[in-house]
Scaffold this active site. Structure first.
Site, PDB file in Angstrom:
ATOM      1  N   ASN A 382       0.839  -1.199   0.000  1.00 50.41           N
ATOM      2  CA  ASN A 382       0.000   0.000   0.000  1.00 50.41           C
ATOM      3  C   ASN A 382       0.875   1.251   0.000  1.00 50.41           C
ATOM      4  O   ASN A 382       1.735   1.414   0.867  1.00 50.41           O
ATOM      5  CB  ASN A 382      -0.877   0.025   1.256  1.00 50.41           C
ATOM      6  CG  ASN A 382      -1.715   1.302   1.329  1.00 50.41           C
ATOM      7  OD1 ASN A 382      -2.677   1.463   0.583  1.00 50.41           O
ATOM      8  ND2 ASN A 382      -1.336   2.220   2.203  1.00 50.41           N
ATOM      9  N   GLU A 383       0.640   2.118  -0.971  1.00 47.79           N
ATOM     10  CA  GLU A 383       1.303   3.436  -1.056  1.00 47.79           C
ATOM     11  C   GLU A 383       2.806   3.333  -0.845  1.00 47.79           C
ATOM     12  O   GLU A 383       3.408   4.197  -0.217  1.00 47.79           O
ATOM     13  CB  GLU A 383       0.698   4.400  -0.031  1.00 47.79           C
ATOM     14  CG  GLU A 383      -0.756   4.686  -0.288  1.00 47.79           C
ATOM     15  CD  GLU A 383      -1.228   6.018   0.272  1.00 47.79           C
ATOM     16  OE1 GLU A 383      -0.594   6.502   1.217  1.00 47.79           O
ATOM     17  OE2 GLU A 383      -2.215   6.561  -0.248  1.00 47.79           O
ATOM     18  N   ASN A 437      -5.015   4.818  -4.725  1.00 41.60           N
ATOM     19  CA  ASN A 437      -5.571   5.634  -3.650  1.00 41.60           C
ATOM     20  C   ASN A 437      -5.563   7.076  -4.150  1.00 41.60           C
ATOM     21  O   ASN A 437      -4.488   7.617  -4.427  1.00 41.60           O
ATOM     22  CB  ASN A 437      -4.687   5.579  -2.398  1.00 41.60           C
ATOM     23  CG  ASN A 437      -4.577   4.180  -1.806  1.00 41.60           C
ATOM     24  OD1 ASN A 437      -5.282   3.276  -2.216  1.00 41.60           O
ATOM     25  ND2 ASN A 437      -3.700   4.020  -0.831  1.00 41.60           N
ATOM     26  N   TYR A 443      -6.992  15.974  -0.048  1.00 46.95           N
ATOM     27  CA  TYR A 443      -5.633  16.477   0.115  1.00 46.95           C
ATOM     28  C   TYR A 443      -5.250  17.397  -1.039  1.00 46.95           C
ATOM     29  O   TYR A 443      -4.420  18.269  -0.879  1.00 46.95           O
ATOM     30  CB  TYR A 443      -4.623  15.331   0.189  1.00 46.95           C
ATOM     31  CG  TYR A 443      -4.765  14.505   1.430  1.00 46.95           C
ATOM     32  CD1 TYR A 443      -4.730  15.099   2.687  1.00 46.95           C
ATOM     33  CD2 TYR A 443      -4.947  13.129   1.354  1.00 46.95           C
ATOM     34  CE1 TYR A 443      -4.862  14.340   3.832  1.00 46.95           C
ATOM     35  CE2 TYR A 443      -5.072  12.364   2.491  1.00 46.95           C
ATOM     36  CZ  TYR A 443      -5.041  12.972   3.734  1.00 46.95           C
ATOM     37  OH  TYR A 443      -5.174  12.222   4.861  1.00 46.95           O
ATOM     38  N   TRP A 517     -12.389   5.147   1.933  1.00 44.35           N
ATOM     39  CA  TRP A 517     -11.503   5.272   3.090  1.00 44.35           C
ATOM     40  C   TRP A 517     -12.179   6.228   4.060  1.00 44.35           C
ATOM     41  O   TRP A 517     -12.206   7.384   3.799  1.00 44.35           O
ATOM     42  CB  TRP A 517     -10.117   5.802   2.679  1.00 44.35           C
ATOM     43  CG  TRP A 517      -9.174   5.646   3.817  1.00 44.35           C
ATOM     44  CD1 TRP A 517      -8.772   6.615   4.701  1.00 44.35           C
ATOM     45  CD2 TRP A 517      -8.525   4.429   4.224  1.00 44.35           C
ATOM     46  NE1 TRP A 517      -7.925   6.065   5.629  1.00 44.35           N
ATOM     47  CE2 TRP A 517      -7.757   4.747   5.370  1.00 44.35           C
ATOM     48  CE3 TRP A 517      -8.550   3.127   3.753  1.00 44.35           C
ATOM     49  CZ2 TRP A 517      -7.008   3.774   6.032  1.00 44.35           C
ATOM     50  CZ3 TRP A 517      -7.801   2.177   4.420  1.00 44.35           C
ATOM     51  CH2 TRP A 517      -7.033   2.515   5.545  1.00 44.35           C
ATOM     52  N   LYS A 538     -12.119  10.074   8.611  1.00 42.59           N
ATOM     53  CA  LYS A 538     -12.713   9.888   7.286  1.00 42.59           C
ATOM     54  C   LYS A 538     -13.800   8.825   7.281  1.00 42.59           C
ATOM     55  O   LYS A 538     -14.316   8.459   6.230  1.00 42.59           O
ATOM     56  CB  LYS A 538     -11.628   9.523   6.262  1.00 42.59           C
ATOM     57  CG  LYS A 538     -10.622  10.641   6.057  1.00 42.59           C
ATOM     58  CD  LYS A 538      -9.738  10.418   4.858  1.00 42.59           C
ATOM     59  CE  LYS A 538      -8.653  11.474   4.800  1.00 42.59           C
ATOM     60  NZ  LYS A 538      -7.605  11.296   5.810  1.00 42.59           N
TER      61      LYS A 538
HETATM   62  C1  ADA Z   1      -3.262   6.824   2.876  1.00 38.19           C
HETATM   63  C2  ADA Z   1      -3.125   5.517   3.594  1.00 38.19           C
HETATM   64  C3  ADA Z   1      -4.200   5.253   4.575  1.00 38.19           C
HETATM   65  C4  ADA Z   1      -4.975   6.449   5.098  1.00 38.19           C
HETATM   66  C5  ADA Z   1      -5.054   7.631   4.192  1.00 38.19           C
HETATM   67  C6  ADA Z   1      -5.459   8.960   4.795  1.00 38.19           C
HETATM   68  O1  ADA Z   1      -3.882   6.783   1.708  1.00 38.19           O
HETATM   69  O2  ADA Z   1      -3.065   4.416   2.728  1.00 38.19           O
HETATM   70  O3  ADA Z   1      -3.664   4.430   5.549  1.00 38.19           O
HETATM   71  O4  ADA Z   1      -4.798   6.705   6.415  1.00 38.19           O
HETATM   72  O5  ADA Z   1      -3.808   7.857   3.596  1.00 38.19           O
HETATM   73  O6  ADA Z   1      -6.489   9.076   5.429  1.00 38.19           O
HETATM   74  O7  ADA Z   1      -4.710   9.914   4.618  1.00 38.19           O
END
Ligand code: ADA
Length: 755
Positions: A382-383, A437, A443, A517, A538
């Site tokens: 992930n990321e 993502n 953001y 998310w 979130k």
């Molecule tokens: C990222 C990450 C997540 C999550 C998100 C966020 O995309 O993969 O764990 O926390 O950021 O809310 O910023």
């Protein structure tokens, strides 16, 4: 036969203990499992949480074993994040990784009969060889899933193969309406007198097939005619049992559940379940709750799964690590297609031991969860490009992917790319399917950027099945206002954002999956945003599971099949102005709105119905009616809306951006970006910049304005963000930042000599 003894009750816990106790300690705290020592500080907003190595102790009786040669295992369902197990003072086992099951053979350490002292040193200290290294969630410490004692005869199904059940079932549907069940089990210490008996029962407990194999050649394919398939609406489960038999005596037995389903992904058709295109639309979930941390009960897990089912989702991404067997069981039973993953997240550690840990966690994930029919995808990272790309990183991904396919050729591998991963990056094309993502509309960028971005990717990569592994924005249920805007943290902006996203996804069934998310607000001790420190807000639902935010109902209208109607804004209860906007979500074709008993109007729309109504002084009763469904709320017309509706920081940020431009004064905001040798620039990592106090100060200020994150070495999200570059971070903020922002930051940085 196997005897499983639950050891969750009556433990002693100590943070003060320094060395291994010789007898059951006095003065330690009484605790029961599941337990974490971060239940409160893991998300109470104090900026940090206790990461230490602490002790658990408990006594247990050596289980009576009728046959000679029996073995005793300790089964730890998870220990955050490292643990050493001692029995009667002897170190028996050490395990790294906080999310998987592990077992220790403690037979030799146990007394022949009577009481034994079990001591476990459990640590959530940072260790460079153990993932996750840094991520946006709290790494809770403790024995948070429980402990069992398993006593088995000498001949038993293997308990030491990566924590798996020693029994694998693969159910494959045939075109004729039946299914092949491929069965294989791993007995140990079973001589030629042993056989394995297999039995397959349908959901009513009726045996539909059986088979017998010698213990040294257990693999078999069994045909079952006229099966019922497993799908999201009818998650039909078979129970398959393997019995290790010696003449007329059963020595050991393992039962698992199996579902018969086929699935595939196609870049144009999306996800296909049992031959039917079924776009996967759902949510991500973390395993924690308010003031419980990750020490959840079976009931908590099932409750979460039921809330997600009520939403109408058909998929869950179980982020960012292996979850409890209880939750995977719930997914099997309730009918979710699951993406399961390892915590290879944010930043790759160059340490070869860290790569080995990734491999171990992947083996544990796949082998421990192989039998869950809900799982269709294994996520390998992930990321991960947050920490930059290297040949090693690409190689590691190829290796993890190959390992995953070798362990389980029946499922698809996947990956969650960070937003700024270039569409021609070498990390593409490694896994079977992929996902991004994206936080356009939070953001950075605008929510309207999401659809076109995916359309373009689809055009450029017609060979890749692409999905949306994360998208979302913060929603805090006391913030409200008539003009919701990005970064105001209001419940209304969050709902508007998800209205947009639900439509974008609905219009693109070729996106194989999408995962909001996040389903629930969750603990992230390092965070401090939106006036709620220690959490990521979130969620569509609050961390205590008590409030479903308006955004929850957007998806309920889109995904759930039961008729529903929902009035938004009930927490925006005091409103100023002669008129107000009322938004209603419904899956019915028409909604009638009544204000103070009078029909205001009837509207037809697709899911989102918008009314503008006049308010009378004082209280106003609002009623929405859609078919047989009704929802009502009361709002008060006031002179001035309460101050608590607006996060003070929202005004501060607006001022901050204006001040930034005053501060940079006469710098040419359109100046070409230059990167002279020996000077700092927006292309240095935060870690490099942090070496100069001056460069750090100016960058931290800019990043705070651009992304709302507080950046300082060792503080908050530093671990995750230190390898990022200001250029990428401001890019992520995209169109939210006025033109010239990154140029003006660069212009300041290139004045400063590198230290
Ligand atoms: C990222 C990450 C997540 C999550 C998100 C966020 O995309 O993969 O764990 O926390 O950021 O809310 O910023």
């Amino acid at each position: 036969m196997r005897n499983i003894i639950n050891l969750n009750a009556g433990w002693k816990f100590s943070k003060e203990n320094e060395k291994l106790p010789e007898s059951m300690p006095n003065g330690w705290q009484d605790v029961d499992l599941p337990h974490t020592w971060n239940a409160v500080d893991g998300h109470d907003g104090n900026g940090s949480y206790d990461r230490g190595c602490y002790w658990y102790a408990k006594t247990f009786e050596t289980p009576a074993q009728p046959l000679k040669g029996g073995r005793i295992f300790l089964e730890i369902l998870a220990a955050g994040q490292q643990a050493t197990v001692y029995v009667n003072g002897k170190g028996e086992y050490y395990h790294e990784g906080g999310y998987s099951i592990f077992r220790a053979d403690i037979t030799e350490a146990c007394k022949e009969e009577g009481e034994n002292l079990l001591t476990i040193a459990c640590s959530n200290e940072n260790k460079s060889s153990v993932y996750p290294q840094s991520a946006d969630f709290t790494f809770y410490g403790g024995l948070y899933r429980g402990v069992n004692l398993i006593s088995v005869p000498e001949a038993h199904f293997d308990l030491e193969h990566w924590g798996s059940s020693g029994f694998m079932v693969t159910a494959v549907p045939c075109d004729c309406g039946g299914a092949k069940f491929k069965l294989e089990s791993w007995p140990v210490h079973a001589d030629e007198n042993f056989t394995v008996l297999y039995s397959i029962q349908d959901a009513c407990g009726k045996e539909v097939a059986n088979a017998v194999r010698p213990a040294d050649s257990t693999a078999v394919e069994v045909y079952v005619p006229d099966v019922t398939l497993w799908d999201c609406d009818n998650p039909y489960l078979y129970t398959v049992t393997a019995t290790l038999q010696r003449r007329n005596e059963a020595y050991d037995e393992v039962s698992v559940r199996a579902g018969v389903r086929s699935f595939s992904c196609d870049p144009d058709k999306g996800f296909i379940l049992n031959g039917i295109p079924t776009p996967l639309r759902g949510v991500s979930r973390h395993q924690d709750m308010l003031y419980k941390g990750n020490a959840l009960t079976k009931e908590d897990h099932y409750n979460d799964a039921k809330i997600i089912k009520e939403l109408g989702a058909n998929t869950i991404r179980l982020a960012h690590y292996q979850h409890s067997q209880d939750f995977y069981d719930a997914c099997d039973e309730l009918g979710f297609v699951v993406w399961a993953e390892i915590p290879f997240i944010s930043v790759m550690n160059e340490d070869p031991a860290a790569h080995q840990n990734c491999i171990t966690q992947l083996k544990e994930l796949v082998l421990q969860n192989y039998n869950h029919p809900s799982i269709c995808f294994w996520g390998i990272s992930n990321e991960i490009l947050i920490g930059g790309i290297s040949e090693q990183l690409v190689e590691n991904h190829k290796e993890l992917n190959a390992l995953c396919k070798k362990l389980d050729p029946t499922r698809l591998t996947t990956i969650a790319h960070v937003s700024m991963t270039p569409i021609d990056s070498p990390v593409h094309g490694i896994t079977d399917v992929e996902s991004y993502n994206h936080y356009f509309g939070w953001y950075g960028g605008k929510m309207e950027d999401n659809g076109p971005w995916f359309d373009n990717f689809h055009k450029e990569h017609p060979e890749i099945s692409i999905g949306v592994s994360e998208y979302g924005c913060e929603g805090i249920i006391t913030y409200h206002g008539p003009n919701p805007a990005c970064k105001d943290y209001s419940e209304e902006y969050q709902a508007l954002y998800h209205e947009h996203m639900a439509k974008v996804l609905d219009e693109r069934p070729w996106l194989w999956s999408s995962h909001v998310w996040n389903m629930f607000d969750f603990g992230c001790a390092a965070r401090n945003e939106g006036g709620v420190a220690g959490r990521n807000n979130k969620g569509l639902v609050t961390m205590d599971r008590k409030t479903k935010k308006d955004s929850y109902y957007v998806y309920k209208a889109y995904w759930n099949k039961e008729p529903m109607v929902h009035l938004c804004g009930r927490r925006y209860a005091q409103r100023a102005g002669e008129t107000t906007e009322i938004r209603v979500y419904s899956n019915q074709p028409a909604v009638s709105l009544f204000v103070n008993g009078e029909l205001e109007s009837v509207k037809t729309a697709d899911k989102v119905f918008v009314f503008h109504v006049a308010l009378r002084d004082g209280f106003n009763n609002i009623l929405a009616v859609a078919g047989k469904c009704k929802d009502s709320m009361t709002i008060e017309k006031v002179e001035k809306e309460p101050d608590i509706y607006v996060l003070p920081e929202v005004n501060e940020r607006a001022e901050g951006v204006a001040n930034w431009f005053k501060l940079v004064g006469d710098l040419d905001l359109k100046a070409p970006m230059e990167f002279p040798e020996g000077k700092y620039s927006v292309r240095c990592t935060m870690e490099e910049i942090s070496k100069s106090e001056k460069a750090m100060a100016v960058t931290a200020k800019a990043i705070k304005l651009a992304t709302n994150f507080d950046l300082a070495p060792g503080v908050g999200m530093w671990d995750m963000m230190k390898s990022m570059k200001p250029e990428d971070m401001t890019k992520m903020a995209g169109s939210m930042m006025p033109d010239g922002f990154v140029e003006s930051l660069n212009a300041q940085l290139i004045q400063i000599d590198k230290e």
